[in-house]
Scaffold this active site. Structure first.
Site, PDB file in Angstrom:
ATOM      1  N   SER A   1       0.841  -1.188   0.000  1.00  0.00           N
ATOM      2  CA  SER A   1       0.000   0.000   0.000  1.00  0.00           C
ATOM      3  C   SER A   1       0.878   1.239   0.000  1.00  0.00           C
ATOM      4  O   SER A   1       1.614   1.498   0.966  1.00  0.00           O
ATOM      5  CB  SER A   1      -0.901   0.018   1.231  1.00  0.00           C
ATOM      6  OG  SER A   1      -1.546   1.273   1.340  1.00  0.00           O
TER       7      SER A   1
ATOM      8  N   ASP B   1      -6.968  -5.639   4.332  1.00  0.00           N
ATOM      9  CA  ASP B   1      -6.225  -4.381   4.335  1.00  0.00           C
ATOM     10  C   ASP B   1      -6.284  -3.763   5.726  1.00  0.00           C
ATOM     11  O   ASP B   1      -7.353  -3.408   6.213  1.00  0.00           O
ATOM     12  CB  ASP B   1      -6.854  -3.427   3.312  1.00  0.00           C
ATOM     13  CG  ASP B   1      -6.135  -2.084   3.214  1.00  0.00           C
ATOM     14  OD1 ASP B   1      -5.109  -1.902   3.887  1.00  0.00           O
ATOM     15  OD2 ASP B   1      -6.609  -1.227   2.449  1.00  0.00           O
ATOM     16  N   GLY B   2      -5.102  -3.659   6.349  1.00  0.00           N
ATOM     17  CA  GLY B   2      -5.015  -2.976   7.631  1.00  0.00           C
ATOM     18  C   GLY B   2      -4.265  -3.774   8.680  1.00  0.00           C
ATOM     19  O   GLY B   2      -4.729  -4.829   9.105  1.00  0.00           O
ATOM     20  N   GLY B   3      -3.092  -3.296   9.059  1.00  0.00           N
ATOM     21  CA  GLY B   3      -2.342  -3.921  10.136  1.00  0.00           C
ATOM     22  C   GLY B   3      -1.731  -5.263   9.786  1.00  0.00           C
ATOM     23  O   GLY B   3      -1.414  -6.059  10.678  1.00  0.00           O
TER      24      GLY B   3
ATOM     25  N   MET C   1     -11.747  -4.696   5.448  1.00  0.00           N
ATOM     26  CA  MET C   1     -10.964  -3.735   6.220  1.00  0.00           C
ATOM     27  C   MET C   1     -10.727  -4.303   7.611  1.00  0.00           C
ATOM     28  O   MET C   1     -11.664  -4.575   8.357  1.00  0.00           O
ATOM     29  CB  MET C   1     -11.698  -2.397   6.318  1.00  0.00           C
ATOM     30  CG  MET C   1     -11.785  -1.622   5.019  1.00  0.00           C
ATOM     31  SD  MET C   1     -10.168  -1.235   4.299  1.00  0.00           S
ATOM     32  CE  MET C   1      -9.378  -0.322   5.628  1.00  0.00           C
TER      33      MET C   1
ATOM     34  N   HIS D   1      -8.411   1.472  -4.310  1.00  0.00           N
ATOM     35  CA  HIS D   1      -9.384   1.294  -3.226  1.00  0.00           C
ATOM     36  C   HIS D   1     -10.011   2.652  -2.943  1.00  0.00           C
ATOM     37  O   HIS D   1      -9.384   3.523  -2.337  1.00  0.00           O
ATOM     38  CB  HIS D   1      -8.649   0.737  -2.002  1.00  0.00           C
ATOM     39  CG  HIS D   1      -9.492   0.607  -0.779  1.00  0.00           C
ATOM     40  ND1 HIS D   1      -8.930   0.422   0.466  1.00  0.00           N
ATOM     41  CD2 HIS D   1     -10.834   0.635  -0.590  1.00  0.00           C
ATOM     42  CE1 HIS D   1      -9.889   0.354   1.361  1.00  0.00           C
ATOM     43  NE2 HIS D   1     -11.057   0.490   0.748  1.00  0.00           N
TER      44      HIS D   1
ATOM     45  N   GLY E   1       1.095  -1.903   4.193  1.00  0.00           N
ATOM     46  CA  GLY E   1       1.768  -0.621   4.015  1.00  0.00           C
ATOM     47  C   GLY E   1       2.986  -0.523   4.906  1.00  0.00           C
ATOM     48  O   GLY E   1       4.118  -0.711   4.468  1.00  0.00           O
ATOM     49  N   SER E   2       2.754  -0.283   6.199  1.00  0.00           N
ATOM     50  CA  SER E   2       3.860  -0.192   7.149  1.00  0.00           C
ATOM     51  C   SER E   2       4.649  -1.491   7.222  1.00  0.00           C
ATOM     52  O   SER E   2       5.862  -1.471   7.432  1.00  0.00           O
ATOM     53  CB  SER E   2       3.322   0.158   8.545  1.00  0.00           C
ATOM     54  OG  SER E   2       2.665   1.407   8.538  1.00  0.00           O
TER      55      SER E   2
ATOM     56  N   HIS F   1      -1.226  -1.267  -4.391  1.00  0.00           N
ATOM     57  CA  HIS F   1      -2.489  -0.871  -3.769  1.00  0.00           C
ATOM     58  C   HIS F   1      -2.488   0.632  -3.529  1.00  0.00           C
ATOM     59  O   HIS F   1      -1.588   1.164  -2.867  1.00  0.00           O
ATOM     60  CB  HIS F   1      -2.667  -1.614  -2.449  1.00  0.00           C
ATOM     61  CG  HIS F   1      -4.012  -1.433  -1.814  1.00  0.00           C
ATOM     62  ND1 HIS F   1      -5.102  -2.193  -2.143  1.00  0.00           N
ATOM     63  CD2 HIS F   1      -4.435  -0.557  -0.868  1.00  0.00           C
ATOM     64  CE1 HIS F   1      -6.141  -1.816  -1.426  1.00  0.00           C
ATOM     65  NE2 HIS F   1      -5.770  -0.810  -0.645  1.00  0.00           N
TER      66      HIS F   1
ATOM     67  N   GLY G   1      -8.860   5.075   6.998  1.00  0.00           N
ATOM     68  CA  GLY G   1      -8.522   6.490   7.078  1.00  0.00           C
ATOM     69  C   GLY G   1      -7.044   6.749   7.237  1.00  0.00           C
ATOM     70  O   GLY G   1      -6.508   7.662   6.620  1.00  0.00           O
ATOM     71  N   PHE G   2      -6.365   5.938   8.047  1.00  0.00           N
ATOM     72  CA  PHE G   2      -4.958   6.201   8.318  1.00  0.00           C
ATOM     73  C   PHE G   2      -4.168   4.896   8.341  1.00  0.00           C
ATOM     74  O   PHE G   2      -4.656   3.870   8.814  1.00  0.00           O
ATOM     75  CB  PHE G   2      -4.785   6.926   9.658  1.00  0.00           C
ATOM     76  CG  PHE G   2      -5.423   8.283   9.693  1.00  0.00           C
ATOM     77  CD1 PHE G   2      -4.755   9.390   9.189  1.00  0.00           C
ATOM     78  CD2 PHE G   2      -6.704   8.444  10.186  1.00  0.00           C
ATOM     79  CE1 PHE G   2      -5.346  10.636   9.192  1.00  0.00           C
ATOM     80  CE2 PHE G   2      -7.314   9.696  10.197  1.00  0.00           C
ATOM     81  CZ  PHE G   2      -6.637  10.801   9.699  1.00  0.00           C
ATOM     82  N   GLY G   3      -2.930   4.957   7.856  1.00  0.00           N
ATOM     83  CA  GLY G   3      -2.043   3.810   7.907  1.00  0.00           C
ATOM     84  C   GLY G   3      -1.452   3.637   9.292  1.00  0.00           C
ATOM     85  O   GLY G   3      -1.538   4.518  10.149  1.00  0.00           O
ATOM     86  N   GLY G   4      -0.836   2.493   9.530  1.00  0.00           N
ATOM     87  CA  GLY G   4      -0.121   2.255  10.770  1.00  0.00           C
ATOM     88  C   GLY G   4      -0.968   1.761  11.922  1.00  0.00           C
ATOM     89  O   GLY G   4      -0.471   1.628  13.037  1.00  0.00           O
TER      90      GLY G   4
ATOM     91  N   MET H   1     -12.073   4.967  -1.058  1.00  0.00           N
ATOM     92  CA  MET H   1     -12.725   5.271   0.217  1.00  0.00           C
ATOM     93  C   MET H   1     -13.327   6.665   0.103  1.00  0.00           C
ATOM     94  O   MET H   1     -12.865   7.626   0.719  1.00  0.00           O
ATOM     95  CB  MET H   1     -11.708   5.178   1.361  1.00  0.00           C
ATOM     96  CG  MET H   1     -11.312   3.754   1.683  1.00  0.00           C
ATOM     97  SD  MET H   1     -10.005   3.633   2.911  1.00  0.00           S
ATOM     98  CE  MET H   1      -8.564   3.671   1.835  1.00  0.00           C
TER      99      MET H   1
ATOM    100  N   ASP I   1      -4.662   3.679  -1.960  1.00  0.00           N
ATOM    101  CA  ASP I   1      -5.776   4.092  -1.104  1.00  0.00           C
ATOM    102  C   ASP I   1      -6.199   5.503  -1.475  1.00  0.00           C
ATOM    103  O   ASP I   1      -5.424   6.453  -1.329  1.00  0.00           O
ATOM    104  CB  ASP I   1      -5.361   4.037   0.362  1.00  0.00           C
ATOM    105  CG  ASP I   1      -5.243   2.614   0.875  1.00  0.00           C
ATOM    106  OD1 ASP I   1      -6.193   1.839   0.672  1.00  0.00           O
ATOM    107  OD2 ASP I   1      -4.208   2.278   1.475  1.00  0.00           O
TER     108      ASP I   1
ATOM    109  N   MET J   1      -8.712   8.534  -0.692  1.00  0.00           N
ATOM    110  CA  MET J   1      -9.559   9.038   0.393  1.00  0.00           C
ATOM    111  C   MET J   1      -9.957  10.477   0.098  1.00  0.00           C
ATOM    112  O   MET J   1      -9.147  11.271  -0.377  1.00  0.00           O
ATOM    113  CB  MET J   1      -8.810   8.960   1.723  1.00  0.00           C
ATOM    114  CG  MET J   1      -8.242   7.596   2.050  1.00  0.00           C
ATOM    115  SD  MET J   1      -7.433   7.567   3.652  1.00  0.00           S
ATOM    116  CE  MET J   1      -6.537   6.018   3.572  1.00  0.00           C
TER     117      MET J   1
END
Length: 229
Positions: free
Chosen positions: A13, A180-182, A142, A71, A202-203, A38, A147-150, A73, A40, A42
């Site tokens: 991401s 997607d996420g974490g 999700m 994606h 991402g991270s 990917h 809304g936010f990465g990390g 959003m 994102d 927003m």
């Protein structure tokens, strides 16, 4: 005999990339073995953040041969589907929660020349997609609040992944399940075992150089999950 599941795909991401050198970052993860890019998108309305648009997808498409996974959003995504497909997105995912006429938008994405996906926020039930699953190439779960990465992975996502896998098997469908996420090397094995086919990270990639090792770690975790389902 059921056919063997396709390999799990890794989708970095770019929300977590260095935007000051985005072209180099995209080239680097492609060289490191990524399967998708990917993006994102927003709008600061559907989610509390403002990021990239179709122009960024067009720029990315010029520096990579990988499929671009957009994606969206955003509110009223039907206004922008064609722009993202024209910019080079191979996959375009919209949120169930942002679509009044979801079936129409899924068809719009396909007509625009992209593969359609539908994303689910953490509170949304997979059963809400029952009447569009036949038309979806992708369902995106999700595993954080968008809304936010990390952010940290929400364990409740595992139940949703398992339910989607059950629904796919029961109806002999072929949509991919993306999460997607974490996502990182430490939890990827459990996520794939629950049902994920595409890991967005991402991270877990951009903050864990070298990228080759980060992507290989995700791929190894996925292989372990597939070896011991």
């Amino acid at each position: 005999m059921p056919s063997e599941a396709p390999p799990v795909r890794i989708a970095p991401s770019i929300l977590s990339a260095d935007f000051g050198r985005l072209a180099d970052e995209v080239r680097a993860v492609e060289a490191a073995g990524a399967d998708l890019i990917h993006v994102d998108v927003m709008d600061g309305v559907f989610v509390p953040n403002l990021t990239l648009g179709a122009g960024a997808v067009a720029a990315i498409s010029k520096v990579t041969k990988l499929p671009i996974d957009a994606h969206l959003m955003i509110e009223k995504p039907e206004r922008y589907v064609q722009a993202f497909a024209d910019a080079g997105a191979s996959l375009v995912s919209v949120h169930l929660e942002a679509c009044t006429h979801l079936d129409r938008i899924v068809e719009q994405i396909r007509s625009a020349g992209a593969e359609p996906g539908v994303a689910l926020n953490p509170h949304s039930r997979p059963e809400a997609l029952d009447y569009v699953l036949d038309e979806c190439a992708l369902v995106l779960v999700m595993s954080v609040n968008p809304g936010f990465g990390g952010q940290s992975y929400l364990p409740s996502a595992g139940r949703k992944l398992r339910r989607l896998k059950e629904m796919r098997q029961a109806r002999a469908l072929s949509f991919a399940i993306e999460v997607d996420g974490g996502v990182h090397r430490g939890n990827a094995e459990d996520i794939v075992r629950a049902g994920a086919d595409i890991l967005v990270s991402g991270s877990g990639i951009f903050q864990e150089p070298p990228y080759e090792r980060a992507i290989a770690g995700l791929r190894d975790a996925a292989a372990r999950a597939r070896a011991k389902p």
